[in-house]
Design an enzyme around this catalytic site. Sequence first.
Site, PDB file in Angstrom:
ATOM      1  CE1 TYR A  11      -3.211   2.962   0.776  1.00  0.00           C
ATOM      2  CE2 TYR A  11      -2.613   2.788   3.098  1.00  0.00           C
ATOM      3  CZ  TYR A  11      -3.288   3.431   2.078  1.00  0.00           C
ATOM      4  OH  TYR A  11      -4.041   4.547   2.363  1.00  0.00           O
ATOM      5  CG  LEU A  33       4.199 -10.182  -5.480  1.00  0.00           C
ATOM      6  CD1 LEU A  33       3.778 -10.746  -6.839  1.00  0.00           C
ATOM      7  CD2 LEU A  33       3.807  -8.694  -5.424  1.00  0.00           C
ATOM      8  CB  ALA A  80       9.965  -5.993   2.813  1.00  0.00           C
ATOM      9  CG  ASN A  98       8.711 -11.591   7.256  1.00  0.00           C
ATOM     10  OD1 ASN A  98       9.242 -12.132   6.286  1.00  0.00           O
ATOM     11  ND2 ASN A  98       8.028 -10.465   7.165  1.00  0.00           N
ATOM     12  CB  SER A 123       4.812   2.107  13.312  1.00  0.00           C
ATOM     13  OG  SER A 123       3.551   2.222  13.917  1.00  0.00           O
ATOM     14  CE1 TYR A 148       3.829  -3.419  11.849  1.00  0.00           C
ATOM     15  CE2 TYR A 148       2.660  -2.207  13.564  1.00  0.00           C
ATOM     16  CZ  TYR A 148       3.288  -2.237  12.337  1.00  0.00           C
ATOM     17  OH  TYR A 148       3.400  -1.080  11.603  1.00  0.00           O
ATOM     18  CE  LYS A 152       6.956  -1.540  11.111  1.00  0.00           C
ATOM     19  NZ  LYS A 152       7.576  -1.662   9.780  1.00  0.00           N
ATOM     20  CG  ASN A 178      -3.726   5.841  12.379  1.00  0.00           C
ATOM     21  OD1 ASN A 178      -2.877   6.166  13.209  1.00  0.00           O
ATOM     22  ND2 ASN A 178      -4.585   4.868  12.599  1.00  0.00           N
ATOM     23  CG  ASN A 198      -5.485  -1.042   9.482  1.00  0.00           C
ATOM     24  OD1 ASN A 198      -4.797  -1.764   8.782  1.00  0.00           O
ATOM     25  ND2 ASN A 198      -5.144  -0.733  10.709  1.00  0.00           N
ATOM     26  CG  LEU A 199     -11.879   3.732  10.788  1.00  0.00           C
ATOM     27  CD1 LEU A 199     -13.099   2.961  11.292  1.00  0.00           C
ATOM     28  CD2 LEU A 199     -11.647   4.966  11.678  1.00  0.00           C
ATOM     29  CG  ASP A 292      -8.523  -6.761  24.374  1.00  0.00           C
ATOM     30  OD1 ASP A 292      -9.229  -6.042  25.101  1.00  0.00           O
ATOM     31  OD2 ASP A 292      -8.442  -7.993  24.470  1.00  0.00           O
TER      32      ASP A 292
HETATM   33  C1  WQD Z   1      -8.117   3.401  13.911  1.00  0.00           C
HETATM   34  C2  WQD Z   1      -9.254   3.714  14.870  1.00  0.00           C
HETATM   35  C3  WQD Z   1     -10.001   1.848  16.189  1.00  0.00           C
HETATM   36  C4  WQD Z   1     -11.652  -0.532  12.906  1.00  0.00           C
HETATM   37  C5  WQD Z   1      -2.869   0.397  13.531  1.00  0.00           C
HETATM   38  C6  WQD Z   1      -1.504   0.007  14.012  1.00  0.00           C
HETATM   39  C7  WQD Z   1      -0.477   0.956  13.534  1.00  0.00           C
HETATM   40  C8  WQD Z   1      -0.525   1.121  12.040  1.00  0.00           C
HETATM   41  C9  WQD Z   1      -1.908   1.348  11.531  1.00  0.00           C
HETATM   42  C10 WQD Z   1       0.354  -0.479  10.404  1.00  0.00           C
HETATM   43  C11 WQD Z   1      -9.090   3.062  16.235  1.00  0.00           C
HETATM   44  C12 WQD Z   1     -11.097   2.328  15.250  1.00  0.00           C
HETATM   45  C13 WQD Z   1     -11.037   0.465  13.638  1.00  0.00           C
HETATM   46  C14 WQD Z   1     -13.042  -0.766  13.075  1.00  0.00           C
HETATM   47  C15 WQD Z   1     -13.110   1.029  14.661  1.00  0.00           C
HETATM   48  N1  WQD Z   1       0.191   0.049  11.478  1.00  0.00           N
HETATM   49  N2  WQD Z   1     -11.756   1.235  14.489  1.00  0.00           N
HETATM   50  N3  WQD Z   1     -13.723   0.051  13.951  1.00  0.00           N
HETATM   51  O1  WQD Z   1      -5.102   0.843  15.513  1.00  0.00           O
HETATM   52  O2  WQD Z   1      -4.728   3.315  15.134  1.00  0.00           O
HETATM   53  O3  WQD Z   1      -3.218   1.657  14.093  1.00  0.00           O
HETATM   54  O4  WQD Z   1      -2.833   0.458  12.129  1.00  0.00           O
HETATM   55  O5  WQD Z   1       0.463  -1.005   9.532  1.00  0.00           O
HETATM   56  O6  WQD Z   1       0.772   0.525  13.932  1.00  0.00           O
HETATM   57  O7  WQD Z   1      -1.497  -0.032  15.419  1.00  0.00           O
HETATM   58  O8  WQD Z   1      -5.480   1.894  13.228  1.00  0.00           O
HETATM   59  O9  WQD Z   1      -7.231   1.774  11.478  1.00  0.00           O
HETATM   60  O10 WQD Z   1      -7.000  -0.165  13.098  1.00  0.00           O
HETATM   61  O11 WQD Z   1      -7.897   2.009  13.914  1.00  0.00           O
HETATM   62  O12 WQD Z   1     -13.774   1.744  15.439  1.00  0.00           O
HETATM   63  O13 WQD Z   1     -13.644  -1.671  12.470  1.00  0.00           O
HETATM   64  O14 WQD Z   1     -10.458   3.148  14.320  1.00  0.00           O
HETATM   65  O15 WQD Z   1     -10.546   1.508  17.445  1.00  0.00           O
HETATM   66  O16 WQD Z   1      -9.579   3.964  17.172  1.00  0.00           O
HETATM   67  P1  WQD Z   1      -4.685   1.922  14.626  1.00  0.00           P
HETATM   68  P2  WQD Z   1      -6.916   1.306  12.855  1.00  0.00           P
END
Ligand code: WQD
Length: 331
Positions: A11, A33, A80, A98, A123, A148, A152, A178, A198-199, A292
């Site tokens: 990405y 990949l 990677a 890895n 990160s 993870y 880092k 983010n 991820n959100l 969590d």
């Molecule tokens: C963002 C917010 C969730 C999904 C993580 C890693 C970080 C980085 C990016 C990479 C939070 C909320 C999420 C959902 C929700 N790493 N949420 N409903 O946890 O901040 O960061 O990803 O590769 O190292 O820790 O990102 O996008 O998972 O969450 O409410 O279905 O969205 O609680 O507040 P996060 P996220």
Amino acid sequence: MNVLVTGGAGYIGSHTVVELMNAGHEVIIADNLSNASADVIDRIEKITGKAPEFYRINCCSEILKSIFARHRIDAVIHFAGYKAVGESVRMPLQYYRNNIDSTLSLLEAMEYGGCKKLVFSSSATVYGPDNPHPYKEEMPALQSASPYGWTKVMIERILTDYVTAHPDFCAVLLRYFNPIGAHESGLLGDDPNGIPNNLMPYIGRVAAGKLEKLTIFGGDYATPDGTCQRDYLHVVDLAVGHLRALEYAMEHSGAEAINLGTGKGVSVLELVHAFEQANNMKLPFTIGARRDGDLPAFWADAEKAKKLLHWEAVHSLEDMCKSAWEFARTH
Ligand code: WQD
């Protein structure tokens, strides 16, 4: 300049490759990949008009050395690695093996090739649970909540020790907040396998009708609207940040940690409403239990990137939401 990009089909990697190529650099991608598709290489060619050199390989020492034997590499951007927080809790050995092995192998290959410039994909997770926000680079950043995140932290340590032993080496440790959004061409974006963690990719699947509704993890945090706050930045801004970091590395030596974020906190609810407004739709959601390991709120102090890299995020939340939907709608 010849730039080796490990994880260049992923990405953030793919967006960075596009920025590098558009700036006139020759890019060599090394990617197995494992979490990306070969189509991405064709899409990069569509956008830039030129195919990057591509090696489908695991980042182990001997193979990486053969790339250095074949190309004069001026600098490396190292993306990677495995990156799913929850998965890393279930599979810690695979994550340590890895992510750490590939970095050690890369350093050995760089030494073999006489290459002394590295930009590393770190990160904001390295700030751990105890630092107050906004996070500043000089804060103690030596812990994390998941294997993870620990990879880092450990890789930052390894690179810092390596620089102590090789003072003419430069390692820029980019601490991302983010990243969301997608390339304006609609050809590159965040497209995880399976149900997204991820959100933004989750929101994209709900908007596309592939998932029923979003569950917001927790509505009772001590934040203005009760939902968690994060520093969301456009992936193209992040990619440009890598270009600036590379330019910085070419002129400097030492290990330097630098945040890449906007410096602003946005709550989950604010992001949902921004998405609805930008794309003129309603997004079904419910407020559920806390997840969590989530911290209530954090964002970057973005001053060091401004000062050292002359970089700041320029895309708006609306740009992020529109481009993310354009990509989700068409993929
Ligand atoms: C963002 C917010 C969730 C999904 C993580 C890693 C970080 C980085 C990016 C990479 C939070 C909320 C999420 C959902 C929700 N790493 N949420 N409903 O946890 O901040 O960061 O990803 O590769 O190292 O820790 O990102 O996008 O998972 O969450 O409410 O279905 O969205 O609680 O507040 P996060 P996220």
